[in-house]
Write a protein that holds these residues in place. Structure first.
Motif, PDB file in Angstrom:
ATOM      1  N   ARG A 112       1.068  13.889   7.454  1.00 39.62           N
ATOM      2  CA  ARG A 112       1.137  14.482   6.114  1.00 39.62           C
ATOM      3  C   ARG A 112       0.815  13.424   5.078  1.00 39.62           C
ATOM      4  O   ARG A 112       0.769  12.224   5.385  1.00 39.62           O
ATOM      5  CB  ARG A 112       2.513  15.082   5.857  1.00 39.62           C
ATOM      6  N   PHE A 113       0.601  13.883   3.844  1.00 44.40           N
ATOM      7  CA  PHE A 113       0.245  12.958   2.767  1.00 44.40           C
ATOM      8  C   PHE A 113       1.431  12.677   1.863  1.00 44.40           C
ATOM      9  O   PHE A 113       2.141  13.577   1.429  1.00 44.40           O
ATOM     10  CB  PHE A 113      -0.889  13.526   1.920  1.00 44.40           C
ATOM     11  N   ASP A 114       1.639  11.412   1.581  1.00 41.92           N
ATOM     12  CA  ASP A 114       2.542  10.923   0.546  1.00 41.92           C
ATOM     13  C   ASP A 114       1.842   9.719  -0.078  1.00 41.92           C
ATOM     14  O   ASP A 114       1.330   8.862   0.659  1.00 41.92           O
ATOM     15  CB  ASP A 114       3.887  10.500   1.135  1.00 41.92           C
ATOM     16  N   PRO A 115       1.748   9.632  -1.398  1.00 44.30           N
ATOM     17  CA  PRO A 115       0.924   8.577  -2.018  1.00 44.30           C
ATOM     18  C   PRO A 115       1.250   7.160  -1.537  1.00 44.30           C
ATOM     19  O   PRO A 115       0.361   6.408  -1.156  1.00 44.30           O
ATOM     20  CB  PRO A 115       1.199   8.751  -3.511  1.00 44.30           C
ATOM     21  N   LYS A 116       2.531   6.794  -1.559  1.00 46.24           N
ATOM     22  CA  LYS A 116       2.888   5.427  -1.215  1.00 46.24           C
ATOM     23  C   LYS A 116       2.712   5.146   0.279  1.00 46.24           C
ATOM     24  O   LYS A 116       2.199   4.088   0.670  1.00 46.24           O
ATOM     25  CB  LYS A 116       4.317   5.132  -1.658  1.00 46.24           C
ATOM     26  N   SER A 117       3.126   6.094   1.127  1.00 45.61           N
ATOM     27  CA  SER A 117       2.965   5.864   2.566  1.00 45.61           C
ATOM     28  C   SER A 117       1.494   5.892   2.959  1.00 45.61           C
ATOM     29  O   SER A 117       1.082   5.200   3.901  1.00 45.61           O
ATOM     30  CB  SER A 117       3.765   6.893   3.372  1.00 45.61           C
ATOM     31  N   PHE A 118       0.687   6.678   2.233  1.00 46.48           N
ATOM     32  CA  PHE A 118      -0.749   6.696   2.510  1.00 46.48           C
ATOM     33  C   PHE A 118      -1.362   5.326   2.224  1.00 46.48           C
ATOM     34  O   PHE A 118      -2.114   4.782   3.045  1.00 46.48           O
ATOM     35  CB  PHE A 118      -1.440   7.763   1.659  1.00 46.48           C
ATOM     36  N   LEU A 119      -1.057   4.762   1.067  1.00 47.90           N
ATOM     37  CA  LEU A 119      -1.603   3.441   0.730  1.00 47.90           C
ATOM     38  C   LEU A 119      -1.046   2.363   1.662  1.00 47.90           C
ATOM     39  O   LEU A 119      -1.750   1.398   1.987  1.00 47.90           O
ATOM     40  CB  LEU A 119      -1.322   3.113  -0.732  1.00 47.90           C
ATOM     41  N   ALA A 120       0.200   2.533   2.101  1.00 52.74           N
ATOM     42  CA  ALA A 120       0.756   1.591   3.089  1.00 52.74           C
ATOM     43  C   ALA A 120      -0.032   1.683   4.398  1.00 52.74           C
ATOM     44  O   ALA A 120      -0.281   0.667   5.062  1.00 52.74           O
ATOM     45  CB  ALA A 120       2.226   1.890   3.327  1.00 52.74           C
ATOM     46  N   ALA A 121      -0.443   2.901   4.770  1.00 55.93           N
ATOM     47  CA  ALA A 121      -1.243   3.076   5.983  1.00 55.93           C
ATOM     48  C   ALA A 121      -2.619   2.439   5.832  1.00 55.93           C
ATOM     49  O   ALA A 121      -3.174   1.887   6.785  1.00 55.93           O
ATOM     50  CB  ALA A 121      -1.379   4.564   6.311  1.00 55.93           C
TER      51      ALA A 121
END
Length: 485
Positions: free
Chosen positions: A213-222
């Motif tokens: 799923r998408f979450d802004p902060k976890s996406f950029l962490a990925a």
């Protein structure tokens, strides 16, 4: 013609290269081949074979892709089902597609009474000799469901030749190589995620990392952790990234580019994301009926913000008048598409297929103009479809649910602007005289039969709906009235 995006067909030296990963798995090309062979063996034992359909109802995870490839290996097609669907929605798709078997998340998941395989019980190691067969380009590969003006979802038939044409064009347009790595964030029940992210990497020998799923902060962490070279997303995702506090920083230097599609996007948002995060933004356009994409701005070349770029390799895009005549550059008309990517047709709907593919062109129902350089600018939509955060929401489907209430005389659903989602559905309902109808009753009915994304954000009870001179509900007038609220 051979199907080039099958990962087990990679040359031996590539066998130990990274292929697929998610939070639970990290598989090489060789390991993917082994997992696919094992599950194909299980599917064959269950009686699935050429001409059959496997329903897959799972969130984003590697096993969804293993199931997809295994079905293809035994000659079956796949209908990917939104895992958020209700029993009503999933049941319709599974029955209409003719699915014989379902791969899902457990006993409580909708299955329309069909036999099901739990994702955690998929066979991981072959017990004998898994089926070996050549996958033909003319074999049906996907049945992706999309709704039309009638509100009844239609199965778009895409064969391997369609997919191969689409994925080859993507790889050429993006200059993809085995050094590329895609971070997949869009849902895998759409052709965008399957083609742009998954199969393009399989054809190129690259790697894919799947996010559930998408979450802004976890996406950029990925992005920082996995160092992908590109990703594909919808405007809502870019809006949520743009909303992050200014002091929030992330290393996005690995990204060559990012793709934006599935819904209209503002030039300002594209410029903001490109400036803030440092990756090139390329906007594209396409339909499920065209196996995903037909136009896209180039990564290396002239990018015209505000346009969706030129036709992808192997495709032709034109505009036509209401009479069907082709228009010159700069003229506004309906967008039509030709190419080997254009669908085989709608499942069991010959009349609708003939209308949509009239004259040898795919009629998109969108209005646009093409400039002298071949770049397409979208002007409007002929259809009433609402695009909420990149997801297609069809008013007729919501209206049908509202009409199921015995006290509802008329119902109309239109899209109104939303700062984050682009558009959201709003319903206007006229009750029968003397009928007692409440907003909460109607919302409860919608919650029972519709996915959350399709729920109206507002329901207005009115005495009458605006009508045009021939007595039809005047949705443009209704939209204007709601916009002014």
């Amino acid at each position: 013609m051979t199907v080039g995006y099958l990962p087990w067909n990679r040359p031996a030296p590539a066998a130990n290269r990274p292929c697929l990963r998610d939070e639970r798995n990290e598989l090489t090309y060789a390991e993917v081949g082994q997992r696919v062979a094992a599950f194909a063996e299980e599917l064959a034992e269950r009686g699935l074979g050429p001409g059959d359909v496997l329903g897959i109802m799972l969130p984003n995870r590697v096993e969804l892709l293993i199931g997809l490839l295994a079905a293809w290996r035994v000659g079956a097609a796949v209908t990917p089902v939104n895992p958020a669907f209700t029993e009503n929605e999933a049941g319709y798709q599974l029955r209409d597609s003719g699915a014989r078997l379902v791969l899902n998340g457990g006993p409580d998941a909708p299955s329309a009474g069909l036999p099901a395989i739990h994702v955690d019980e998929m066979r991981r190691a072959a017990r004998g000799n898994p089926p070996e067969r050549e996958i033909r380009p003319d074999e049906l590969a996907l049945l992706v469901y999309t709704s039309g003006s009638t509100g009844r979802p239609k199965g778009v038939m895409l064969d391997h030749a369609n997919l191969d044409a689409m994925v080859s064009a993507m790889a050429e347009h993006f200059r993809a190589t085995d050094a590329d790595h895609c971070l997949l964030v869009l849902p895998l029940f759409h052709v965008n995620a399957i083609c742009v992210s998954f199969l393009t990497m399989m054809l190129s020998g690259g790697q894919l990392t799947v996010l559930e799923r998408f979450d802004p902060k976890s996406f950029l962490a990925a992005v920082e952790r996995y160092r992908p070279t590109y990703f594909s997303a919808v405007p809502t995702i870019y809006a949520r990234l743009a909303e992050l506090p200014g002091e929030f920083a992330a290393d996005t230097s690995s990204l060559r580019f990012a793709v934006c599609g599935a819904a209209p996007v503002s030039r300002e948002l594209l410029e903001h994301c490109e400036s803030r995060f440092g990756f090139a933004m390329v906007e594209g356009y396409g339909l499920t009926e065209g196996t995903c994409a037909s136009a896209c701005n180039p990564v290396d070349g002239v990018r015209k913000l505000g346009t969706v770029g030129p036709a992808l390799p192997g495709q032709r895009i034109a505009t036509i008048s209401p009479e069907g005549d082709h228009l010159p550059a700069g003229a506004v008309g309906e967008v039509v598409i030709q190419g080997a990517n254009v669908m085989r047709g709608y499942l069991n709907r010959p009349e609708e297929t003939a209308t949509t593919l009239a004259g040898g062109w795919l009629r998109t129902g969108d209005v646009g103009r093409i400039d002298e350089d071949g770049y397409l600018t979208l002007v409007d939509r002929l259809k009433d479809m609402i695009i909420r955060g990149g997801e297609n929401v069809y008013p007729k489907e919501i209206e049908s649910v509202l009409h199921g209430h015995p006290g509802v005389l008329e119902a109309a659903v239109v899209g109104v602007p939303h700062a984050v989602y682009g558009e959201v559905p709003v319903a206007c309902v006229v009750p029968y005289p003397d009928a007692v109808v409440t907003v909460e009753e109607l919302l409860e009915r919608c919650r029972a039969d519709l996915t959350k994304i399709k729920l109206p954000v507002e329901i207005h009870l009115l005495d009458a709906l605006p009508k045009n001179p021939v007595g039809k509900i005047d949705k443009p007038t209704l939209r204007k009235a709601l916009h002014g609220r």
